[in-house]
Design a protein around this motif. Structure first.
Motif, PDB file in Angstrom:
ATOM      1  N   UNK A   1     -20.732 -18.898  55.534  1.00  0.00           N
ATOM      2  CA  UNK A   1     -21.637 -19.323  54.461  1.00  0.00           C
ATOM      3  C   UNK A   1     -21.950 -20.814  54.600  1.00  0.00           C
ATOM      4  N   UNK A   2     -20.936 -21.617  54.848  1.00  0.00           N
ATOM      5  CA  UNK A   2     -21.138 -23.058  55.037  1.00  0.00           C
ATOM      6  C   UNK A   2     -22.034 -23.296  56.247  1.00  0.00           C
ATOM      7  N   UNK A   3     -21.831 -22.548  57.330  1.00  0.00           N
ATOM      8  CA  UNK A   3     -22.654 -22.709  58.534  1.00  0.00           C
ATOM      9  C   UNK A   3     -24.127 -22.452  58.224  1.00  0.00           C
ATOM     10  N   UNK A   4     -24.420 -21.421  57.447  1.00  0.00           N
ATOM     11  CA  UNK A   4     -25.811 -21.148  57.077  1.00  0.00           C
ATOM     12  C   UNK A   4     -26.387 -22.297  56.255  1.00  0.00           C
ATOM     13  N   UNK A   5     -25.605 -22.831  55.323  1.00  0.00           N
ATOM     14  CA  UNK A   5     -26.075 -23.969  54.532  1.00  0.00           C
ATOM     15  C   UNK A   5     -26.315 -25.187  55.425  1.00  0.00           C
ATOM     16  N   UNK A   6     -25.427 -25.403  56.401  1.00  0.00           N
ATOM     17  CA  UNK A   6     -25.614 -26.513  57.333  1.00  0.00           C
ATOM     18  C   UNK A   6     -26.909 -26.330  58.128  1.00  0.00           C
ATOM     19  N   UNK A   7     -27.178 -25.101  58.551  1.00  0.00           N
ATOM     20  CA  UNK A   7     -28.402 -24.819  59.299  1.00  0.00           C
ATOM     21  C   UNK A   7     -29.649 -25.027  58.440  1.00  0.00           C
TER      22      UNK A   7
ATOM     23  N   UNK B   1     -28.626 -28.681  54.397  1.00  0.00           N
ATOM     24  CA  UNK B   1     -28.006 -29.176  53.165  1.00  0.00           C
ATOM     25  C   UNK B   1     -26.866 -30.142  53.476  1.00  0.00           C
ATOM     26  N   UNK B   2     -26.679 -31.091  52.582  1.00  0.00           N
ATOM     27  CA  UNK B   2     -25.579 -32.042  52.733  1.00  0.00           C
ATOM     28  C   UNK B   2     -24.274 -31.374  52.310  1.00  0.00           C
ATOM     29  N   UNK B   3     -23.159 -31.986  52.696  1.00  0.00           N
ATOM     30  CA  UNK B   3     -21.857 -31.437  52.297  1.00  0.00           C
ATOM     31  C   UNK B   3     -21.712 -31.445  50.776  1.00  0.00           C
ATOM     32  N   UNK B   4     -22.260 -32.442  50.142  1.00  0.00           N
ATOM     33  CA  UNK B   4     -22.213 -32.519  48.671  1.00  0.00           C
ATOM     34  C   UNK B   4     -22.987 -31.349  48.048  1.00  0.00           C
TER      35      UNK B   4
ATOM     36  N   UNK C   1     -17.052 -25.762  45.098  1.00  0.00           N
ATOM     37  CA  UNK C   1     -15.844 -26.276  45.740  1.00  0.00           C
ATOM     38  C   UNK C   1     -15.966 -27.795  45.797  1.00  0.00           C
ATOM     39  N   UNK C   2     -14.950 -28.430  46.346  1.00  0.00           N
ATOM     40  CA  UNK C   2     -15.018 -29.881  46.494  1.00  0.00           C
ATOM     41  C   UNK C   2     -15.760 -30.229  47.781  1.00  0.00           C
ATOM     42  N   UNK C   3     -16.231 -31.450  47.845  1.00  0.00           N
ATOM     43  CA  UNK C   3     -16.905 -31.916  49.059  1.00  0.00           C
ATOM     44  C   UNK C   3     -15.914 -31.945  50.220  1.00  0.00           C
ATOM     45  N   UNK C   4     -14.650 -32.224  49.915  1.00  0.00           N
ATOM     46  CA  UNK C   4     -13.620 -32.252  50.952  1.00  0.00           C
ATOM     47  C   UNK C   4     -13.445 -30.863  51.574  1.00  0.00           C
TER      48      UNK C   4
END
Length: 172
Positions: free
Chosen positions: A112-118, A121-124, A132-135
């Protein structure tokens, strides 16, 4: 100049034209000298020219706004048409990306994070969307890069998108 300001100016100029017209009528009936009537008449004509100029500008502005609305609607329609035509291809691409993420051994959260990165989107933003937290988002993105053998977001994006773009000549 805003619409309200234009109307105030227009009404002010119209009032000046009316006052000058009434004054000219009374001055001519009282036999005032010609140069005085010409000066006052010039002021009235200038106010009338100002009114015509403002009305002309207003019509031009309305026309330009209508043209912009039509262009915007056309671009919106073109965008929707492109999305509809490419929907099947994009769905297939999404499936292929997900299969590659599986092949790298990513967890569902990491996928899910990988799709958002693609999506850029920023980590924030990712942390906010996933509650979740940015960390946590940072740790998961680091895990994605480690499992995939890639060195960051740009390499992750290039891995999936590089072949979609037409080749360019190195000399150009």
């Amino acid at each position: 100049m805003q619409t309200n300001e234009r109307w105030v100016l227009l009404l002010t100029l119209l009032l000046i034209v009316l006052v000058v017209a009434v004054d000219l009528i009374t001055d001519t009936s009282q036999g005032v000298i010609l140069w005085h009537i010409l000066v006052e008449g010039s002021a009235g004509v200038l106010a009338l020219v100002g009114i015509l100029y403002l009305l002309h500008q207003q019509f031009q502005l309305k026309g330009a706004l209508q043209t912009e609305r039509q262009l915007s609607a056309a671009w919106q329609q073109e965008s929707e048409q492109w999305r509809a035509q490419s929907k099947a291809y994009l769905a297939g691409l999404s499936v292929m990306i997900d299969q590659q993420l599986h092949a790298w051994g990513l967890t569902p959260s990491e996928r899910e994070v990988a799709f958002f990165l693609l999506k850029g989107m920023s980590l924030k933003e990712i942390a906010s969307l996933r509650n979740t937290s940015e960390k946590t988002a940072r740790v998961q993105s680091t895990a994605i890069y480690a499992k995939s053998g890639l060195n960051g977001r740009s390499e992750l994006s290039a891995f999936f998108l590089e072949d979609l773009l037409p080749e360019t000549d190195a000399g150009h």
